[in-house]
Design an enzyme around this catalytic site. Structure first.
Site, PDB file in Angstrom:
ATOM      1  N   CYS A   1       0.823  -1.216   0.000  1.00 28.50           N
ATOM      2  CA  CYS A   1       0.000   0.000   0.000  1.00 28.50           C
ATOM      3  C   CYS A   1       0.855   1.263   0.000  1.00 28.50           C
ATOM      4  CB  CYS A   1      -0.908   0.019   1.227  1.00 28.50           C
ATOM      5  SG  CYS A   1      -1.669  -1.567   1.541  1.00 28.50           S
TER       6      CYS A   1
ATOM      7  N   ASP B   1      -5.533 -11.862  -0.453  1.00 29.45           N
ATOM      8  CA  ASP B   1      -6.166 -11.567  -1.745  1.00 29.45           C
ATOM      9  C   ASP B   1      -6.561 -12.812  -2.536  1.00 29.45           C
ATOM     10  OD1 ASP B   1      -5.741  -8.921  -1.141  1.00 29.45           O
ATOM     11  OD2 ASP B   1      -4.488  -8.485  -2.888  1.00 29.45           O
TER      12      ASP B   1
HETATM   13  P1  FAD Z   1       0.192 -10.487  -2.085  1.00 33.57           P
HETATM   14  O1  FAD Z   1       0.607  -9.146  -1.602  1.00 33.57           O
HETATM   15  O2  FAD Z   1      -0.159 -10.640  -3.526  1.00 33.57           O
HETATM   16  O3  FAD Z   1       1.339 -11.522  -1.724  1.00 33.57           O
HETATM   17  C1  FAD Z   1       1.283 -12.864  -2.140  1.00 33.57           C
HETATM   18  C2  FAD Z   1       2.692 -13.388  -2.237  1.00 33.57           C
HETATM   19  O4  FAD Z   1       2.633 -14.772  -2.539  1.00 33.57           O
HETATM   20  C3  FAD Z   1       3.516 -12.745  -3.367  1.00 33.57           C
HETATM   21  O5  FAD Z   1       4.672 -12.134  -2.843  1.00 33.57           O
HETATM   22  C4  FAD Z   1       3.855 -13.907  -4.292  1.00 33.57           C
HETATM   23  O6  FAD Z   1       5.181 -13.834  -4.828  1.00 33.57           O
HETATM   24  C5  FAD Z   1       3.741 -15.102  -3.358  1.00 33.57           C
HETATM   25  N1  FAD Z   1       3.439 -16.349  -4.055  1.00 33.57           N
HETATM   26  C6  FAD Z   1       2.471 -16.572  -4.970  1.00 33.57           C
HETATM   27  N2  FAD Z   1       2.508 -17.857  -5.375  1.00 33.57           N
HETATM   28  C7  FAD Z   1       3.524 -18.457  -4.712  1.00 33.57           C
HETATM   29  C8  FAD Z   1       4.047 -19.780  -4.719  1.00 33.57           C
HETATM   30  N3  FAD Z   1       3.521 -20.731  -5.471  1.00 33.57           N
HETATM   31  N4  FAD Z   1       5.113 -20.048  -3.910  1.00 33.57           N
HETATM   32  C9  FAD Z   1       5.665 -19.077  -3.116  1.00 33.57           C
HETATM   33  N5  FAD Z   1       5.187 -17.812  -3.086  1.00 33.57           N
HETATM   34  C10 FAD Z   1       4.121 -17.505  -3.863  1.00 33.57           C
HETATM   35  N6  FAD Z   1      -4.844  -2.283   0.357  1.00 33.57           N
HETATM   36  C11 FAD Z   1      -5.420  -1.480   1.298  1.00 33.57           C
HETATM   37  O7  FAD Z   1      -6.177  -1.996   2.136  1.00 33.57           O
HETATM   38  N7  FAD Z   1      -5.157  -0.146   1.361  1.00 33.57           N
HETATM   39  C12 FAD Z   1      -4.310   0.455   0.489  1.00 33.57           C
HETATM   40  O8  FAD Z   1      -4.059   1.661   0.581  1.00 33.57           O
HETATM   41  C13 FAD Z   1      -3.701  -0.342  -0.519  1.00 33.57           C
HETATM   42  N8  FAD Z   1      -2.860   0.208  -1.419  1.00 33.57           N
HETATM   43  C14 FAD Z   1      -2.254  -0.587  -2.355  1.00 33.57           C
HETATM   44  C15 FAD Z   1      -1.387   0.005  -3.266  1.00 33.57           C
HETATM   45  C16 FAD Z   1      -0.759  -0.769  -4.230  1.00 33.57           C
HETATM   46  C17 FAD Z   1       0.176  -0.132  -5.206  1.00 33.57           C
HETATM   47  C18 FAD Z   1      -1.003  -2.170  -4.274  1.00 33.57           C
HETATM   48  C19 FAD Z   1      -0.322  -3.028  -5.293  1.00 33.57           C
HETATM   49  C20 FAD Z   1      -1.868  -2.760  -3.382  1.00 33.57           C
HETATM   50  C21 FAD Z   1      -2.506  -1.976  -2.419  1.00 33.57           C
HETATM   51  N9  FAD Z   1      -3.405  -2.530  -1.490  1.00 33.57           N
HETATM   52  C22 FAD Z   1      -4.008  -1.734  -0.549  1.00 33.57           C
HETATM   53  C23 FAD Z   1      -3.714  -3.978  -1.525  1.00 33.57           C
HETATM   54  C24 FAD Z   1      -2.798  -4.770  -0.591  1.00 33.57           C
HETATM   55  O9  FAD Z   1      -1.469  -4.465  -0.864  1.00 33.57           O
HETATM   56  C25 FAD Z   1      -3.064  -6.249  -0.796  1.00 33.57           C
HETATM   57  O10 FAD Z   1      -4.396  -6.495  -0.407  1.00 33.57           O
HETATM   58  C26 FAD Z   1      -2.130  -7.129   0.000  1.00 33.57           C
HETATM   59  O11 FAD Z   1      -0.822  -7.006  -0.441  1.00 33.57           O
HETATM   60  C27 FAD Z   1      -2.542  -8.590  -0.121  1.00 33.57           C
HETATM   61  O12 FAD Z   1      -1.629  -9.389   0.553  1.00 33.57           O
HETATM   62  P2  FAD Z   1      -1.516 -10.956   0.232  1.00 33.57           P
HETATM   63  O13 FAD Z   1      -0.488 -11.467   1.161  1.00 33.57           O
HETATM   64  O14 FAD Z   1      -2.852 -11.574   0.240  1.00 33.57           O
HETATM   65  O15 FAD Z   1      -1.072 -11.024  -1.279  1.00 33.57           O
END
Ligand code: FAD
Ligand code: NAD
Length: 443
Positions: free
Chosen positions: A44, A281
């Site tokens: 974020c 996500d």
């Molecule tokens: P991700 O961040 O997608 O992380 C998943 C990880 O899993 C990745 O690093 C990937 O490499 C890894 N992975 C995938 N498959 C495999 C595998 N087979 N083996 C090993 N590793 C693997 N949300 C808010 O609430 N407020 C905000 O202001 C906000 N701003 C944002 C701004 C930007 C620019 C972005 C991109 C997102 C923003 N978000 C915001 C959304 C928030 O960042 C995401 O909801 C959050 O990062 C989700 O986290 P996650 O761990 O579910 O997924």
């Protein structure tokens, strides 16, 4: 021997689950595999590193692998989980650094594989100068390109497009925002989109709406974007056209997806497979207004999912109560906060819905520096049940949306809103809070 918990994905959902489980049950062996080079960071914050307001990407990191290790959580970066056999509870991991594959086993598995940018299939996307923004690696690439860039075209006026338009302007770039629908932030109602459009134009962003992007011109390095409305010169293109959950691994191992296309979970973040959880996500949430599964890929939700999964795996009681769809972001001096359903969404869902949209102020009219503030309320007729709302303000006044979110969470109505004892002093609000003015008008 302690049970073994393996987490796939090391950003918000995965590291929350790992840290919480280890804290609640120190006997657990906890291992995180992350295919990228970075873990436990706030994506974020990426737009604010691009703008230069945050000086370095490292500032976004909450905990390094070394810090996790000290807490007893093993974190392996550049390790990709390529296969899982749910029968034997084994997984195959590819170590990108060493170029070797090995097997591991789990008692509990957390799928926290997140989401990926949706890349439109258009000629020329593979060229140099075309970027997405999802991960720290994407941030690194953009930071390298920015000093040489002069003209940026951003596809998509959603959350990322709007936040990054501001960042690019702060870096002195000319910016054209290309949105396929008829306004910025098209998933919300038009008044908010129009306020955003004016704000963007006031800050020198060219906004093209209702535009169809056809191709990216260039000889290996992008030079221009061809659209239905003409050609936009650009030496940097950002694709901010939405995201999709990374469900390939889940599907290959037989984890059921829900109606949204993300992983279906129960309130304890359990999937259909024994011992397998999902967080962040890649997973759905329950929407408390719609009363059905909903995909809300946001950082705070991912943290809560992970914390719930970690607590349950540690053998304690926890459940994720669901979402109402609250979000906030900043575009130049405007903060836009929304919760629940827009009128358009509510009508599409079949609710007998109406809305009011009012302009008020973020302070008493006589208080120096008070600024305009707008409130939208979406409600059901004739019951008066609240369905959604938005607050647009120049600053923190937009956080009023949290009062609406709390009411939506409890199924509250316009009457409930009118009954609230809200904070008042001239620097913060008119004597009648803008939320109350809107509710009175709706009544
Ligand atoms: P991700 O961040 O997608 O992380 C998943 C990880 O899993 C990745 O690093 C990937 O490499 C890894 N992975 C995938 N498959 C495999 C595998 N087979 N083996 C090993 N590793 C693997 N949300 C808010 O609430 N407020 C905000 O202001 C906000 N701003 C944002 C701004 C930007 C620019 C972005 C991109 C997102 C923003 N978000 C915001 C959304 C928030 O960042 C995401 O909801 C959050 O990062 C989700 O986290 P996650 O761990 O579910 O997924
Ligand atoms: P988004 O869904 O918010 O916006 C995508 C936009 O691109 C939409 O307006 C859509 O109409 C438009 N679009 C799609 N295809 C297009 C095309 N071919 N040409 C032109 N426009 C097109 O997605 P995003 O901005 O990529 O953000 C991804 C996710 O990141 C969000 O869903 C959100 O979960 C998260 N995020 C949240 C925040 C926040 O909460 N402050 C900030 C940034 C990112």
């Amino acid at each position: 021997m302690g049970k073994r918990m393996v987490v796939v994905g090391g950003v918000a959902g995965g590291t929350s689950a790992a840290a919480k489980a280890k804290r609640e049950n120190p006997e657990l062996e906890v291992v995180v595999y992350e295919k990228g080079a970075w873990v436990s960071y706030g994506a974020c914050g990426l737009p604010y590193v691009l703008s230069g307001e945050i000086p370095r990407l490292e500032r976004l990191v909450a905990r390094t692998p070394e810090e996790f290790r000290k807490q007893g959580v093993e974190v392996h970066t550049q390790h990709e989980v390529v296969d899982v056999d749910p029968e034997s509870h084994t997984l195959t991991v590819f170590d990108h650094r060493e170029g070797r594959t090995f097997q591991d086993r789990y008692d509990y598995l957390v799928l926290a594989t997140g989401a990926r940018p949706l890349i439109p299939s258009l000629p020329g996307t593979e060229q140099e100068g075309v970027f997405t923004l999802r991960s720290m690696e994407d941030g690194e690439k953009l930071l390298q390109a920015l000093p040489r860039a002069k003209r940026a075209a951003i596809l998509g006026a959603g959350y990322i497009g709007l936040e990054v338009a501001e960042a690019f302007r702060k870096r002195g770039l000319e910016v054209t925002l290309l949105e396929a629908k008829d306004r910025p932030l098209p998933h919300w109602d038009e008044e908010v989109g129009h306020l955003l459009e004016q704000e963007l134009e006031r800050h020198g962003v060219e906004v093209w709406t209702g535009v169809r992007v056809e191709a990216f011109r260039g000889q290996g390095r992008v030079e221009a974007v061809e659209t239905s409305e003409g050609v936009v010169e650009a030496d940097l293109v950002l694709l901010a056209t939405g995201i999709r959950p990374n469900t390939a691994l889940a599907q290959a191992m037989g984890v059921a997806l829900g109606p949204t296309g993300a992983i279906a979970t129960d309130p304890r973040m359990r999937t259909n497979l024994e011992g397998v959880y999902a967080a962040g996500d890649v997973a759905e949430s329950f929407h408390r207004v719609l009363k059905r599964p909903y995909w809300l890929p946001l950082g705070d939700v991912a943290n809560k999912h992970g914390r719930t999964a970690g607590t349950v795996i540690a053998g304690k009681e926890a459940h994720f109560p669901g979402v109402v769809g609250t979000a906030i972001f900043k575009a130049f001096s405007l903060a836009v906060a929304t919760t629940g359903l827009s009128l358009e969404a509510a009508l599409k869902e079949g609710f007998p819905a109406r809305k009011v949209f009012i302009q008020s102020r973020d302070g008493a009219h006589y208080y120096p520096g008070s600024e305009p503030l707008w409130v939208e309320l979406v409600y059901e007729e004739p019951s008066g049940r609240l369905l959604g709302g938005a607050v647009v303000a120049k600053g923190h006044g937009a956080l009023r949306v949290d009062a609406l979110a709390a009411l939506l969470h409890q199924g509250g109505s316009l009457e409930d809103l009118l009954a609230l004892d809200l904070a008042y002093a001239p620097p913060f609000s008119p004597v009648w809070d803008p939320l109350l003015i809107a509710a009175q008008q709706a009544k």
